[in-house]
Design a protein around this motif. Structure first.
Motif, mmCIF file in Angstrom:
data_model
loop_
_atom_site.group_PDB
_atom_site.id
_atom_site.type_symbol
_atom_site.label_atom_id
_atom_site.label_comp_id
_atom_site.label_asym_id
_atom_site.label_seq_id
_atom_site.Cartn_x
_atom_site.Cartn_y
_atom_site.Cartn_z
ATOM 1 N N GLY A 58 0.865 -2.387 0.517
ATOM 2 C CA GLY A 58 1.896 -2.909 1.396
ATOM 3 C C GLY A 58 1.711 -2.709 2.880
ATOM 4 O O GLY A 58 2.669 -2.889 3.637
ATOM 5 N N HIS A 59 0.521 -2.358 3.335
ATOM 6 C CA HIS A 59 0.319 -2.206 4.776
ATOM 7 C C HIS A 59 0.353 -3.568 5.466
ATOM 8 O O HIS A 59 -0.147 -4.572 4.939
ATOM 9 N N TRP A 60 0.899 -3.563 6.679
ATOM 10 C CA TRP A 60 1.195 -4.793 7.410
ATOM 11 C C TRP A 60 0.007 -5.740 7.492
ATOM 12 O O TRP A 60 0.162 -6.955 7.307
ATOM 13 N N ASP A 61 -1.189 -5.199 7.770
ATOM 14 C CA ASP A 61 -2.319 -6.093 8.006
ATOM 15 C C ASP A 61 -2.755 -6.835 6.750
ATOM 16 O O ASP A 61 -3.545 -7.780 6.835
ATOM 17 N N HIS A 62 -2.222 -6.470 5.592
ATOM 18 C CA HIS A 62 -2.586 -7.142 4.344
ATOM 19 C C HIS A 62 -1.580 -8.206 3.916
ATOM 20 O O HIS A 62 -1.853 -8.962 2.981
ATOM 21 N N THR A 76 4.306 -13.994 -5.080
ATOM 22 C CA THR A 76 3.688 -12.843 -4.434
ATOM 23 C C THR A 76 3.892 -11.617 -5.312
ATOM 24 O O THR A 76 5.010 -11.325 -5.741
ATOM 25 N N TRP A 77 2.783 -10.896 -5.567
ATOM 26 C CA TRP A 77 2.771 -9.739 -6.453
ATOM 27 C C TRP A 77 2.463 -8.478 -5.662
ATOM 28 O O TRP A 77 1.646 -8.484 -4.743
ATOM 29 N N LEU A 78 3.103 -7.343 -6.066
ATOM 30 C CA LEU A 78 2.947 -6.084 -5.344
ATOM 31 C C LEU A 78 3.357 -4.935 -6.255
ATOM 32 O O LEU A 78 4.217 -5.102 -7.126
ATOM 33 N N HIS A 79 2.772 -3.760 -6.031
ATOM 34 C CA HIS A 79 3.241 -2.565 -6.738
ATOM 35 C C HIS A 79 4.627 -2.187 -6.201
ATOM 36 O O HIS A 79 4.853 -2.227 -4.984
ATOM 37 N N PRO A 80 5.575 -1.812 -7.061
ATOM 38 C CA PRO A 80 6.941 -1.536 -6.607
ATOM 39 C C PRO A 80 7.054 -0.416 -5.583
ATOM 40 O O PRO A 80 7.991 -0.413 -4.773
ATOM 41 N N GLU A 81 6.107 0.534 -5.584
ATOM 42 C CA GLU A 81 6.207 1.638 -4.628
ATOM 43 C C GLU A 81 5.999 1.185 -3.184
ATOM 44 O O GLU A 81 6.352 1.912 -2.249
ATOM 45 N N ASP A 82 5.435 -0.006 -2.986
ATOM 46 C CA ASP A 82 5.215 -0.514 -1.626
ATOM 47 C C ASP A 82 6.205 -1.611 -1.239
ATOM 48 O O ASP A 82 6.059 -2.226 -0.175
ATOM 49 N N ARG A 83 7.196 -1.811 -2.071
ATOM 50 C CA ARG A 83 8.145 -2.895 -1.809
ATOM 51 C C ARG A 83 8.805 -2.762 -0.433
ATOM 52 O O ARG A 83 8.910 -3.731 0.320
ATOM 53 N N ILE A 84 9.240 -1.554 -0.078
ATOM 54 C CA ILE A 84 9.947 -1.382 1.191
ATOM 55 C C ILE A 84 9.061 -1.722 2.377
ATOM 56 O O ILE A 84 9.527 -2.236 3.402
ATOM 57 N N LEU A 85 7.755 -1.484 2.273
ATOM 58 C CA LEU A 85 6.846 -1.773 3.376
ATOM 59 C C LEU A 85 6.732 -3.268 3.655
ATOM 60 O O LEU A 85 6.521 -3.676 4.801
ATOM 61 N N VAL A 86 6.863 -4.074 2.623
ATOM 62 C CA VAL A 86 6.719 -5.527 2.760
ATOM 63 C C VAL A 86 8.057 -6.191 3.075
ATOM 64 O O VAL A 86 8.125 -7.086 3.920
ATOM 65 N N GLU A 87 9.116 -5.739 2.434
ATOM 66 C CA GLU A 87 10.420 -6.368 2.638
ATOM 67 C C GLU A 87 11.161 -5.824 3.861
ATOM 68 O O GLU A 87 12.062 -6.477 4.374
ATOM 69 N N ASN A 88 10.770 -4.632 4.335
ATOM 70 C CA ASN A 88 11.376 -4.047 5.533
ATOM 71 C C ASN A 88 10.276 -3.392 6.363
ATOM 72 O O ASN A 88 10.222 -2.166 6.499
ATOM 73 N N LEU A 102 6.706 -7.508 13.540
ATOM 74 C CA LEU A 102 6.700 -7.204 12.110
ATOM 75 C C LEU A 102 7.746 -8.062 11.409
ATOM 76 O O LEU A 102 8.950 -7.869 11.585
ATOM 77 N N LEU A 103 7.270 -8.997 10.602
ATOM 78 C CA LEU A 103 8.166 -9.890 9.868
ATOM 79 C C LEU A 103 8.074 -9.580 8.375
ATOM 80 O O LEU A 103 6.991 -9.339 7.853
ATOM 81 N N PRO A 104 9.205 -9.596 7.686
ATOM 82 C CA PRO A 104 9.190 -9.293 6.249
ATOM 83 C C PRO A 104 8.629 -10.445 5.434
ATOM 84 O O PRO A 104 8.576 -11.591 5.890
ATOM 85 N N ALA A 105 8.201 -10.134 4.229
ATOM 86 C CA ALA A 105 7.734 -11.136 3.282
ATOM 87 C C ALA A 105 8.482 -10.958 1.965
ATOM 88 O O ALA A 105 9.043 -9.897 1.686
ATOM 89 N N LYS A 106 8.479 -12.005 1.178
ATOM 90 C CA LYS A 106 9.192 -12.010 -0.101
ATOM 91 C C LYS A 106 8.252 -11.557 -1.211
ATOM 92 O O LYS A 106 7.101 -11.971 -1.275
ATOM 93 N N VAL A 107 8.757 -10.688 -2.084
ATOM 94 C CA VAL A 107 7.996 -10.251 -3.258
ATOM 95 C C VAL A 107 8.659 -10.830 -4.501
ATOM 96 O O VAL A 107 9.864 -10.698 -4.688
ATOM 97 N N ASP A 108 7.874 -11.481 -5.351
ATOM 98 C CA ASP A 108 8.412 -12.152 -6.534
ATOM 99 C C ASP A 108 8.163 -11.394 -7.827
ATOM 100 O O ASP A 108 8.968 -11.444 -8.747
ATOM 101 N N ARG A 109 7.023 -10.720 -7.933
ATOM 102 C CA ARG A 109 6.639 -10.042 -9.161
ATOM 103 C C ARG A 109 6.070 -8.664 -8.813
ATOM 104 O O ARG A 109 5.553 -8.460 -7.727
ATOM 105 N N TYR A 110 6.164 -7.760 -9.778
ATOM 106 C CA TYR A 110 5.678 -6.403 -9.532
ATOM 107 C C TYR A 110 4.527 -6.060 -10.463
ATOM 108 O O TYR A 110 4.509 -6.451 -11.625
ATOM 109 N N LEU A 111 3.577 -5.310 -9.920
ATOM 110 C CA LEU A 111 2.384 -4.868 -10.637
ATOM 111 C C LEU A 111 2.496 -3.365 -10.854
ATOM 112 O O LEU A 111 2.521 -2.604 -9.881
ATOM 113 N N ASP A 112 2.555 -2.938 -12.093
ATOM 114 C CA ASP A 112 2.664 -1.517 -12.387
ATOM 115 C C ASP A 112 1.778 -1.190 -13.576
ATOM 116 O O ASP A 112 2.147 -1.442 -14.724
#
Length: 212
Positions: A58-62, A76-88, A102-112
């Motif tokens: 979830g780092h900004w540059d990614h 868009t898929w992401l591990h749930p532990e990084d959700r706050i970094l992408v959405e806020n 810094l603009l937020p992005a939408k997460v649709d699915r989670y990878l765990d």
């Protein structure tokens, strides 16, 4: 599978556009700033539709390229532990240059990986491995049949991801590399979030930060 790499944004973050010959779909691993302008011509030329974006962490540059794209047209898929970094993303303001918006992005699915060890991507079974230490939600995507892994910022050619950022921990990253990366076959190509492709065998022999 075809893979085209685009080093983008102020930190030359690698975006990997992947597609199967003869298919109409494509997927993307990470979406740095400038992704839209870089990948759209390839999609149009090859008649491909982008269906999924997989974020290694979830780092900004990614994920900075996502707000400039039509996020309703792909998942868009992401591990749930990084959700706050992408959405806020403002929570990460301390380590992002002040001139960067810094603009937020939408997460649709989670990878765990603790709940789902594999995922089908472009018709291939892909192993999911949690590799925290650089970022709490870092994910490695292992294409066993292709002998390659997309590693994000867990490991680089001769180096490793930073552990001095919030959520970083060298001991945790070292364990991730030893248990989740160095246990892959030696000829596995590692496609990192920055820099050149390397292999498991090369890093086990030459990486000065984590020794097997």
């Amino acid at each position: 599978m075809n893979i085209q790499v685009f080093p983008l944004g102020p930190f030359s973050t690698n975006a990997y556009l992947c597609w199967q010959e003869g298919w109409a779909e494509a997927v993307l691993f990470d979406a740095p700033e400038g992704t839209q302008d870089a990948v759209e011509p390839v999609l149009e030329e090859r008649g491909l539709k982008l269906t999924d974006v997989y974020l290694t962490h979830g780092h900004w540059d990614h994920f900075a390229g996502l707000p400039g794209m039509d996020q309703s047209s792909f998942r868009t898929w992401l591990h749930p532990e990084d959700r706050i970094l992408v959405e806020n993303p403002e929570v990460a303001r301390a380590y992002v240059p002040p001139e960067i918006e810094l603009l937020p992005a939408k997460v649709d699915r989670y990878l765990d990986p603790s709940n789902q060890a594999t995922l089908e991507i472009l018709g291939l079974e892909v192993g999911l491995r949690h590799v925290p230490g650089h970022c709490p939600g870092s994910i490695l995507f292992y294409f066993e049949g292709l002998a390659l892994a997309i590693t994000g910022d867990a490991i680089f050619q001769g180096s490793i991801g930073r552990t001095d950022l919030p959520g970083g921990d060298f001991a945790v990253l070292e364990q991730s590399i030893l248990e989740q990366i160095y246990t892959l076959p030696g000829d596995t190509r590692l496609l990192p979030g920055h820099g050149a492709v390397t292999t498991v065998a090369f890093e086990m022999e030459h990486n000065p930060f984590v020794r097997p």
